[in-house]
Motif scaffolding. Structure first.
Motif, PDB file in Angstrom:
ATOM      1  N   GLN A  12     -32.725  17.289  18.114  1.00 12.19           N
ATOM      2  CA  GLN A  12     -31.311  18.066  17.881  1.00 12.19           C
ATOM      3  C   GLN A  12     -31.148  19.297  18.325  1.00 12.19           C
ATOM      4  OE1 GLN A  12     -31.812  17.927  13.335  1.00 12.19           O
ATOM      5  NE2 GLN A  12     -32.722  19.947  13.578  1.00 12.19           N
ATOM      6  N   ILE A  41     -30.983  22.780  20.262  1.00 10.13           N
ATOM      7  CA  ILE A  41     -31.446  23.232  21.592  1.00 10.13           C
ATOM      8  C   ILE A  41     -31.938  22.059  22.210  1.00 10.13           C
ATOM      9  CG2 ILE A  41     -32.610  25.078  22.996  1.00 10.13           C
ATOM     10  CD1 ILE A  41     -31.908  26.851  20.507  1.00 10.13           C
ATOM     11  N   ASP A  89     -40.246  14.285  19.072  1.00  9.04           N
ATOM     12  CA  ASP A  89     -39.973  14.908  17.903  1.00  9.04           C
ATOM     13  C   ASP A  89     -40.514  14.156  16.749  1.00  9.04           C
ATOM     14  OD1 ASP A  89     -37.187  16.739  17.577  1.00  9.04           O
ATOM     15  OD2 ASP A  89     -37.992  16.173  15.633  1.00  9.04           O
ATOM     16  N   CYS A 101     -43.518  12.230  16.962  1.00 13.08           N
ATOM     17  CA  CYS A 101     -44.773  13.182  17.249  1.00 13.08           C
ATOM     18  C   CYS A 101     -44.613  14.375  16.658  1.00 13.08           C
ATOM     19  CB  CYS A 101     -44.883  13.422  18.811  1.00 13.08           C
ATOM     20  SG  CYS A 101     -46.309  14.588  19.015  1.00 13.08           S
ATOM     21  N   ASP A 102     -45.806  14.669  15.647  1.00 10.47           N
ATOM     22  CA  ASP A 102     -45.817  16.059  15.251  1.00 10.47           C
ATOM     23  C   ASP A 102     -46.494  16.916  16.035  1.00 10.47           C
ATOM     24  OD1 ASP A 102     -46.404  18.379  14.064  1.00 10.47           O
ATOM     25  OD2 ASP A 102     -47.029  17.447  11.920  1.00 10.47           O
ATOM     26  N   VAL A 103     -45.800  17.911  16.856  1.00  7.64           N
ATOM     27  CA  VAL A 103     -46.550  18.460  17.835  1.00  7.64           C
ATOM     28  C   VAL A 103     -47.768  19.426  17.213  1.00  7.64           C
ATOM     29  CG1 VAL A 103     -44.764  19.019  19.504  1.00  7.64           C
ATOM     30  CG2 VAL A 103     -45.051  20.462  17.743  1.00  7.64           C
ATOM     31  N   ASN A 112     -40.388  23.225  23.084  1.00 10.21           N
ATOM     32  CA  ASN A 112     -39.263  23.714  22.469  1.00 10.21           C
ATOM     33  C   ASN A 112     -39.391  23.670  20.896  1.00 10.21           C
ATOM     34  OD1 ASN A 112     -36.061  24.180  21.991  1.00 10.21           O
ATOM     35  ND2 ASN A 112     -36.417  22.106  21.149  1.00 10.21           N
ATOM     36  N   TYR A 141     -42.251  34.338  11.924  1.00 10.21           N
ATOM     37  CA  TYR A 141     -41.392  33.932  13.152  1.00 10.21           C
ATOM     38  C   TYR A 141     -41.647  34.842  14.176  1.00 10.21           C
ATOM     39  CZ  TYR A 141     -37.517  31.722  15.398  1.00 10.21           C
ATOM     40  OH  TYR A 141     -36.648  31.098  16.317  1.00 10.21           O
ATOM     41  N   LYS A 145     -43.134  34.203  18.035  1.00 11.37           N
ATOM     42  CA  LYS A 145     -42.267  34.132  19.198  1.00 11.37           C
ATOM     43  C   LYS A 145     -42.833  35.233  20.381  1.00 11.37           C
ATOM     44  CE  LYS A 145     -39.630  30.949  18.193  1.00 11.37           C
ATOM     45  NZ  LYS A 145     -39.623  29.581  19.015  1.00 11.37           N
ATOM     46  N   GLY A 200     -30.689  34.454  21.617  1.00 16.67           N
ATOM     47  CA  GLY A 200     -30.319  34.869  20.012  1.00 16.67           C
ATOM     48  C   GLY A 200     -29.942  33.894  19.164  1.00 16.67           C
ATOM     49  N   VAL A 219     -28.486  31.009  17.695  1.00 18.66           N
ATOM     50  CA  VAL A 219     -27.718  29.749  18.212  1.00 18.66           C
ATOM     51  C   VAL A 219     -27.215  28.676  17.006  1.00 18.66           C
ATOM     52  CG1 VAL A 219     -28.076  27.938  19.728  1.00 18.66           C
ATOM     53  CG2 VAL A 219     -29.473  29.861  20.029  1.00 18.66           C
ATOM     54  N   THR A 270     -27.386  25.749  15.463  1.00  9.85           N
ATOM     55  CA  THR A 270     -28.181  24.512  15.332  1.00  9.85           C
ATOM     56  C   THR A 270     -28.513  24.663  13.791  1.00  9.85           C
ATOM     57  OG1 THR A 270     -30.266  25.482  15.597  1.00  9.85           O
ATOM     58  CG2 THR A 270     -29.176  25.001  17.551  1.00  9.85           C
TER      59      THR A 270
HETATM   60  N1  LIG Z   1     -31.142  28.319  16.647  1.00  4.83           N
HETATM   61  C1  LIG Z   1     -31.507  29.658  16.921  1.00  4.83           C
HETATM   62  O1  LIG Z   1     -30.980  30.572  16.390  1.00  4.83           O
HETATM   63  C2  LIG Z   1     -32.564  30.042  17.572  1.00  4.83           C
HETATM   64  C3  LIG Z   1     -32.770  31.388  18.454  1.00  4.83           C
HETATM   65  C4  LIG Z   1     -33.778  31.524  19.092  1.00  4.83           C
HETATM   66  C5  LIG Z   1     -34.916  30.561  19.425  1.00  4.83           C
HETATM   67  N2  LIG Z   1     -34.870  29.360  18.924  1.00  4.83           N
HETATM   68  C6  LIG Z   1     -35.740  28.483  18.941  1.00  4.83           C
HETATM   69  O2  LIG Z   1     -35.278  27.268  19.718  1.00  4.83           O
HETATM   70  C7  LIG Z   1     -36.246  26.101  19.316  1.00  4.83           C
HETATM   71  C8  LIG Z   1     -35.203  25.159  19.004  1.00  4.83           C
HETATM   72  O3  LIG Z   1     -34.597  25.368  17.708  1.00  4.83           O
HETATM   73  P1  LIG Z   1     -33.453  24.824  17.140  1.00  4.83           P
HETATM   74  O4  LIG Z   1     -32.629  25.874  16.866  1.00  4.83           O
HETATM   75  O5  LIG Z   1     -32.548  23.801  18.130  1.00  4.83           O
HETATM   76  O6  LIG Z   1     -33.756  24.145  15.713  1.00  4.83           O
HETATM   77  P2  LIG Z   1     -33.611  22.799  15.212  1.00  4.83           P
HETATM   78  O7  LIG Z   1     -34.132  22.945  13.755  1.00  4.83           O
HETATM   79  O8  LIG Z   1     -32.209  22.418  15.291  1.00  4.83           O
HETATM   80  O9  LIG Z   1     -34.372  21.651  15.947  1.00  4.83           O
HETATM   81  C9  LIG Z   1     -35.680  21.934  15.994  1.00  4.83           C
HETATM   82  C10 LIG Z   1     -36.327  20.422  16.266  1.00  4.83           C
HETATM   83  O10 LIG Z   1     -37.743  20.665  16.388  1.00  4.83           O
HETATM   84  C11 LIG Z   1     -38.170  19.356  15.517  1.00  4.83           C
HETATM   85  N3  LIG Z   1     -39.519  19.757  15.043  1.00  4.83           N
HETATM   86  C12 LIG Z   1     -39.822  20.892  14.310  1.00  4.83           C
HETATM   87  N4  LIG Z   1     -41.302  20.849  13.873  1.00  4.83           N
HETATM   88  C13 LIG Z   1     -41.595  19.993  14.835  1.00  4.83           C
HETATM   89  C14 LIG Z   1     -43.019  19.377  14.874  1.00  4.83           C
HETATM   90  N5  LIG Z   1     -43.924  19.815  14.118  1.00  4.83           N
HETATM   91  N6  LIG Z   1     -43.284  18.380  15.920  1.00  4.83           N
HETATM   92  C15 LIG Z   1     -42.195  17.807  16.694  1.00  4.83           C
HETATM   93  N7  LIG Z   1     -41.079  18.357  16.318  1.00  4.83           N
HETATM   94  C16 LIG Z   1     -40.670  19.341  15.414  1.00  4.83           C
HETATM   95  C17 LIG Z   1     -37.351  19.436  14.509  1.00  4.83           C
HETATM   96  O11 LIG Z   1     -37.403  17.740  13.970  1.00  4.83           O
HETATM   97  C18 LIG Z   1     -35.817  19.541  15.316  1.00  4.83           C
HETATM   98  O12 LIG Z   1     -35.306  18.352  16.002  1.00  4.83           O
HETATM   99  C19 LIG Z   1     -37.105  26.599  18.267  1.00  4.83           C
HETATM  100  O13 LIG Z   1     -38.402  26.871  18.957  1.00  4.83           O
HETATM  101  C20 LIG Z   1     -36.434  27.758  17.918  1.00  4.83           C
HETATM  102  O14 LIG Z   1     -37.234  28.611  17.069  1.00  4.83           O
HETATM  103  C21 LIG Z   1     -33.628  29.018  17.946  1.00  4.83           C
END
Ligand SMILES: NC(=O)c1ccc[n+]([C@@H]2O[C@H](COP(=O)([O-])OP(=O)(O)OC[C@H]3O[C@@H](n4cnc5c(N)ncnc54)[C@H](O)[C@@H]3O)[C@@H](O)[C@H]2O)c1
Length: 265
Positions: free
Chosen positions: A15, A17, A36, A63-65, A91, A151, A155, A184, A186, A188
């Motif tokens: 899901q 990004i 995921d 998969c749990d990364v 990601n 967090y 990062k 910044g 996003v 999601t």
């Molecule tokens: N959304 C924002 O505002 C934002 C801003 C900057 C950076 N980010 C970064 O972008 C990346 C994606 O975030 P997003 O906004 O799409 O979040 P999201 O929660 O929508 O998606 C994250 C995905 O990672 C998966 N995930 C979480 N833990 C996991 C694990 N242990 N093993 C495998 N999969 C796992 C989740 O199931 C999910 O599908 C992240 O690293 C987040 O920190 C997000």
């Protein structure tokens, strides 16, 4: 890098990004392993992609990364299925200040481990054909975040590791470019974690302050982050770069003062 017929592994691809990354990679003719933890949403995303692209173009790997063996297994499954690996997007990430150790584990340790695994498969000295790795950080990796200190630390760690390993890759002629993207806010599902005590712990009381920040900075849409990813993948000159994506300035790069000596020069 020409993306057609390349093989990519994207973590956190179910899901948000990660899913937007898969969409643009498929659009460019890549084959993609969606990795995921969330099996239900991961399978549903693969179904979505199967309606738009040949189903042979994707594989979903639960998969749990943060589980070392499972992560290794995801790489092996990708290579077994598609025969090679050219692109890795680390990601997967979480926002959890209560159970903060998992934030370090998933956002930083798993990104480091993933990068090393990717290099094992891609670097030329191991018989690989080179490639590109992109590690996802955040603007919170470049500035403090008062109500998300762990967090932010995780990062910052991603940026420090990525810039350093990129220099090692150049010095060692790995044939692999390694860059990072710092978006910044996003739009999601991760943004919903701000409202949850189980995620924010002692910082729950400050959720309105984070929402004020969202209003101030604005909220980006995932396809813009995916556009930034394509720019990094397609421009062979980029290595060790920190791409920032903001509502005010769009896709641009963070500039650093040149170092007095660089391992790659
Ligand atoms: N959304 C924002 O505002 C934002 C801003 C900057 C950076 N980010 C970064 O972008 C990346 C994606 O975030 P997003 O906004 O799409 O979040 P999201 O929660 O929508 O998606 C994250 C995905 O990672 C998966 N995930 C979480 N833990 C996991 C694990 N242990 N093993 C495998 N999969 C796992 C989740 O199931 C999910 O599908 C992240 O690293 C987040 O920190 C997000």
């Amino acid at each position: 890098m020409h993306l057609k017929d390349k093989v990519a592994l994207v973590t956190g691809a179910a899901q948000g990004i990660g899913k937007a990354f898969v969409q643009v990679l498929l659009g460019k003719g890549c084959k993609v392993a969606l990795v995921d933890l969330n099996v239900e949403v991961g399978k549903a995303s693969k179904d979505d992609f199967d309606k738009q692209f040949d189903e042979e173009m994707t594989i979903f790997i639960p998969c749990d990364v943060s589980n070392e063996e499972k992560l290794k297994d995801a790489f092996e499954k990708t290579i077994q299925h598609f025969g090679k690996l050219d692109i890795l997007i680390n990601n997967a990430g979480v926002n959890n200040e209560k159970n903060w150790e998992i934030t370090v584990q998933i956002n930083l340790i798993s990104v480091i481990r993933g990068t090393y695994l990717g290099l094992d498969y891609m670097k030329t000295e191991n018989g690989g054909t080179g490639g590109a790795i992109v590690n996802i950080s955040s603007l919170a990796g470049l500035m403090p975040a008062a109500h998300q200190p762990v967090y932010s630390a995780s990062k910052h760690g991603v940026i420090g590791f990525t810039r350093s390993i990129a220099m090692a890759a150049t010095a060692g002629n790995y044939g692999v470019r390694i860059n990072t993207i710092c978006p910044g806010f996003v739009n999601t599902p991760i943004l919903q974690s701000i409202d949850k005590e189980e995620n924010m712990g002692q910082y729950s009381a400050y959720k309105d302050k984070i929402k004020d920040m969202m209003k101030f900075y604005g909220i980006l849409d995932p396809p813009l982050i995916a556009e930034g990813l394509l720019k990094i993948l397609e421009d062979e000159t980029l290595n060790g770069e920190v791409m920032k994506i903001t509502t005010k300035e769009g896709i641009h790069f963070h500039s650093y003062i040149p170092l007095p000596f660089q391992a790659n020069k």
